[in-house]
Enzyme design. Structure first.
Site, mmCIF file in Angstrom:
data_model
loop_
_atom_site.group_PDB
_atom_site.id
_atom_site.type_symbol
_atom_site.label_atom_id
_atom_site.label_comp_id
_atom_site.label_asym_id
_atom_site.label_seq_id
_atom_site.Cartn_x
_atom_site.Cartn_y
_atom_site.Cartn_z
ATOM 1 N N GLU A 55 0.832 -1.211 0.000
ATOM 2 C CA GLU A 55 0.000 0.000 0.000
ATOM 3 C C GLU A 55 0.864 1.258 0.000
ATOM 4 O O GLU A 55 0.624 2.209 -0.740
ATOM 5 C CB GLU A 55 -0.916 0.024 1.231
ATOM 6 C CG GLU A 55 -1.920 -1.115 1.287
ATOM 7 C CD GLU A 55 -1.391 -2.340 2.029
ATOM 8 O OE1 GLU A 55 -0.182 -2.644 1.921
ATOM 9 O OE2 GLU A 55 -2.190 -2.993 2.713
ATOM 10 N N CYS A 86 -1.975 -2.471 7.343
ATOM 11 C CA CYS A 86 -1.400 -2.284 8.678
ATOM 12 C C CYS A 86 -1.618 -0.843 9.128
ATOM 13 O O CYS A 86 -1.972 0.045 8.332
ATOM 14 C CB CYS A 86 0.089 -2.646 8.672
ATOM 15 S SG CYS A 86 1.142 -1.390 7.928
HETATM 16 N N1 THU Z 1 2.176 -6.422 4.100
HETATM 17 C C1 THU Z 1 1.711 -5.603 3.108
HETATM 18 O O1 THU Z 1 2.366 -5.401 2.091
HETATM 19 N N2 THU Z 1 0.507 -5.024 3.292
HETATM 20 C C2 THU Z 1 -0.308 -5.233 4.364
HETATM 21 O O2 THU Z 1 -1.397 -4.693 4.420
HETATM 22 C C3 THU Z 1 0.138 -6.088 5.461
HETATM 23 C C4 THU Z 1 1.490 -6.659 5.342
HETATM 24 C C5 THU Z 1 3.454 -7.111 3.875
HETATM 25 C C6 THU Z 1 4.601 -6.634 4.719
HETATM 26 C C7 THU Z 1 5.488 -7.848 4.736
HETATM 27 O O3 THU Z 1 6.292 -7.829 3.572
HETATM 28 C C8 THU Z 1 4.526 -9.028 4.621
HETATM 29 O O4 THU Z 1 3.296 -8.483 4.167
HETATM 30 C C9 THU Z 1 4.302 -9.772 5.928
HETATM 31 O O5 THU Z 1 3.997 -8.912 6.949
#
Ligand code: THU
Length: 132
Positions: A55, A86
């Site tokens: 995001e 997150c």
């Molecule tokens: N992650 C995202 O790219 N977006 C989210 O909304 C949640 C988590 C990624 C971060 C990390 O590379 C992986 O997911 C595991 O946390």
């Protein structure tokens, strides 16, 4: 563009995410107020804390192209359930467009639609006295 079409743009990008550590590949498709679409994927690093979510990758890419107002962001992933953004990514959404919509894609075309204000009701706003 429909919600489903924006989600389809995100889904097409999941495979190019760089997530060798978590194994969770995430992609986002961001629609700006002007109607452009920017995509982003999560990019991890061997020094884990340097990793960036899909995001934020999409939003930073849009800001780099001069766009600062967003309508919707669609989030697709390799997980078998809709993924919530997150707190850090929600805070970045707050910075630019607290009224934007978050679309979360699940298996078999399932799609959840929520407002940023719903997912993060009281984001931090730094009052700079009206300055950009
Ligand atoms: N992650 C995202 O790219 N977006 C989210 O909304 C949640 C988590 C990624 C971060 C990390 O590379 C992986 O997911 C595991 O946390």
């Amino acid at each position: 563009m429909t919600d489903e079409e924006l989600m389809a743009v995100a889904e097409k990008k999941v495979d190019v995410a760089y997530a060798p550590y978590s194994g969770l590949r995430v992609a986002a498709a961001l629609e700006t107020a002007e109607g452009d679409v920017f995509t982003g994927v999560n990019v991890e690093n061997g020094s884990y804390g340097l990793s960036c979510c899909a995001e934020r990758s999409a939003m930073f890419s849009a800001v780099g192209a001069g766009r600062k107002r967003f309508n919707r962001i669609a989030i697709a992933s390799s997980a078998n359930a809709p993924l919530r953004p997150c707190g850090a990514c929600l805070q970045v959404m707050w910075e630019f467009s607290p009224d934007m919509v978050v679309l979360m894609g699940g298996p078999e075309g399932a799609l959840e639609r929520r407002g940023v204000r719903d997912l993060l009701p009281e984001g931090f706003v730094f009052d700079r006295g009206g300055e950009e």
